[in-house]
Motif scaffolding. Structure first.
Motif, short mmCIF file in Angstrom:
data_model
loop_
_atom_site.label_atom_id
_atom_site.label_comp_id
_atom_site.label_asym_id
_atom_site.label_seq_id
_atom_site.Cartn_x
_atom_site.Cartn_y
_atom_site.Cartn_z
N PRO A 42 17.98 27.58 -9.11
CA PRO A 42 16.82 28.41 -9.45
C PRO A 42 16.60 29.55 -8.46
N VAL A 43 17.48 30.53 -8.53
CA VAL A 43 17.46 31.66 -7.60
C VAL A 43 17.27 32.96 -8.36
N PHE A 44 16.42 33.84 -7.81
CA PHE A 44 16.26 35.19 -8.34
C PHE A 44 16.86 36.17 -7.33
N LEU A 45 17.61 37.13 -7.83
CA LEU A 45 18.21 38.15 -6.97
C LEU A 45 17.42 39.45 -7.05
N GLY A 46 17.04 39.96 -5.88
CA GLY A 46 16.35 41.25 -5.83
C GLY A 46 17.04 42.18 -4.85
N SER A 47 16.41 43.30 -4.56
CA SER A 47 17.01 44.31 -3.69
C SER A 47 17.17 43.80 -2.26
N SER A 48 18.32 44.04 -1.67
CA SER A 48 18.59 43.61 -0.30
C SER A 48 18.12 44.66 0.70
#
Length: 424
Positions: free
Chosen positions: A60-66
């Motif tokens: 359950p991971v969301f990827l956003g801006s690094s």
């Protein structure tokens, strides 16, 4: 928690909550680097779906801006913005460098698959992962406080009032609400905070008025989206080496996520799959003109607060992020959420991340009367919190978190364990 009894409507509401949690930080990166916000949101949603596909829909991971890649991107783009004669040339170079960064992730995923998870696990015992997770939350705490207590860079009692109301809402819903409402403290807090902010003059609706109904109708957006990447050596050297640092941060984030959910994602589906998913998402973002993607602490914080770990809800959130990237007016409305509201939410989310690190140390029953444990934890805390970043070569820097992780792993490998390392 068993999420099988959640209706589609309930899952949609929970997914919106995750989008609201990640939104502020995700759109901040393009705002600071000159990249496009709509493309960034579209890439975050698509990148999250790519990640879930690679990780068998289990994490359950969301990827956003690094944020880690910001220094490299700014080094290439400089002060150029859309409309400047050299902007598209520089953007094409950034695209190429981010694609290379994603391929570095893929290379390391293959290496980890070959050598096995066990060797990675030995490098990251609880005495290293616990303090690193504590540092991840505490490093973000100043950002939360600045957003919560300051408005237009000035301390504001009105902002403090909003923050107190937001925090009170989160606490009351989390502790006293029952059923489905207990799972939505963040959403309720944002709604209450927004309502309170309106008469206080914190709500600015200009982003809603200026936004296109369909973002990709904007000619500038289409130009950036379909611009072909250029693999320029100077841009690659400025951006791609940062992937070596964020790989360490990725392992820390997945360890945090595993601790929150109570499952070892390092083993199943495997850290090689999570790294590959992150890398392919970053390469995809680079292809379209978005910033590099990364696992998001804000969303891990939502998991910790709500105790709702269904990965399908994260995929619903990803769908909403894609929709926000396409529907300019909706994205504009979320952009208008005042900083005291997002700051108040962040105080809870970042604090929950650090609390998970404390839980890891407690569960491992580590003895802090042992000098070895004290030295490792002490070094990680000071380097991780006290050091923002240090230059490595030219524009390439290494974050304090990565430096702390490296130091912790080295000490854990070198210093011998005593008989009193663990409490009886």
């Amino acid at each position: 928690m068993d999420n099988s009894n959640k209706s589609l409507g309930q899952k949609i509401i929970l997914g919106i909550q995750h989008v609201l949690a990640m939104f502020g930080a995700t759109v901040l990166v393009p705002a600071l680097t000159g990249l496009n916000t709509s493309i960034t949101l579209f890439c975050a949603g698509c990148g999250t779906l790519i990640f879930h596909l690679i990780t068998k829909k289990k994490v359950p991971v969301f990827l956003g801006s690094s944020f880690a890649f910001m220094g490299g991107i700014i080094a290439v783009i400089g002060n150029s913005r859309i409309g400047d004669p050299d902007f598209l040339e520089k953007l094409a170079a950034v695209k190429g460098a981010l694609i290379v960064s994603g391929m570095i992730y893929a290379l390391f995923a293959g290496l980890i698959k070959l050598i096995g998870y066990e060797k990675v696990n030995k490098l990251l015992p609880p005495i290293v992962t616990g303090p690193i997770i504590i540092v991840i939350g505490l490093r973000l705490s100043s950002t939360a406080i600045n957003s919560a207590f300051y408005y237009n860079n000035e301390f504001s009692l009105r902002a403090v009032l909003v923050t107190i109301i937001v925090l009170t809402t989160v606490i009351c819903i989390s502790v006293f609400a029952k059923g489905i409402y207990n799972l939505m403290p963040i959403l309720f807090a944002i709604i209450v905070g927004y309502i309170v902010c309106y008469p206080l003059g914190f709500v600015n609706l200009d982003p809603v008025r200026s936004a296109h109904f369909i973002s990709f109708m904007d000619e500038n957006v289409r130009t950036q989206l379909f611009l072909m990447p250029v693999f320029r050596l100077d841009a690659i050297l400025a951006i791609a080496p940062i992937a070596l640092v964020t790989l360490i941060e990725h392992v820390g984030d997945i360890t945090t996520n595993s601790a929150v959910v109570g499952k070892n994602f390092m083993v199943d589906p495997g850290i090689h799959r999570t790294i590959l998913g992150d890398g392919l998402a970053t390469a995809f973002a680079g292809l379209l003109g978005g910033p590099a993607n990364t696992t998001y602490g804000e969303n891990t914080g939502v998991l910790a607060v709500t105790k709702n770990y269904d990965p399908s809800i994260i995929r619903i959130a990803a769908g909403f992020a894609i929709l926000l990237g396409i529907l300019g007016k909706v994205g504009g409305f979320i952009t208008s959420i005042p900083t005291p509201v997002s700051g108040g939410i962040s105080i809870v989310l970042y604090g929950m991340i650090s609390s998970v690190g404390v839980r890891i140390l407690i569960n491992a029953r580590l003895n802090f009367g042992n000098s070895r444990n004290l030295m490792i934890a002490a070094l990680i805390f000071v380097l991780g919190i006290g050091c923002d970043s240090i230059p490595v070569a030219g524009t390439v820097t290494i974050s304090g978190l990565a430096l702390a992780a490296i130091a912790g792993m080295l000490l854990a490998a070198i210093l011998p364990e005593g008989n009193d390392n663990v409490l009886e």
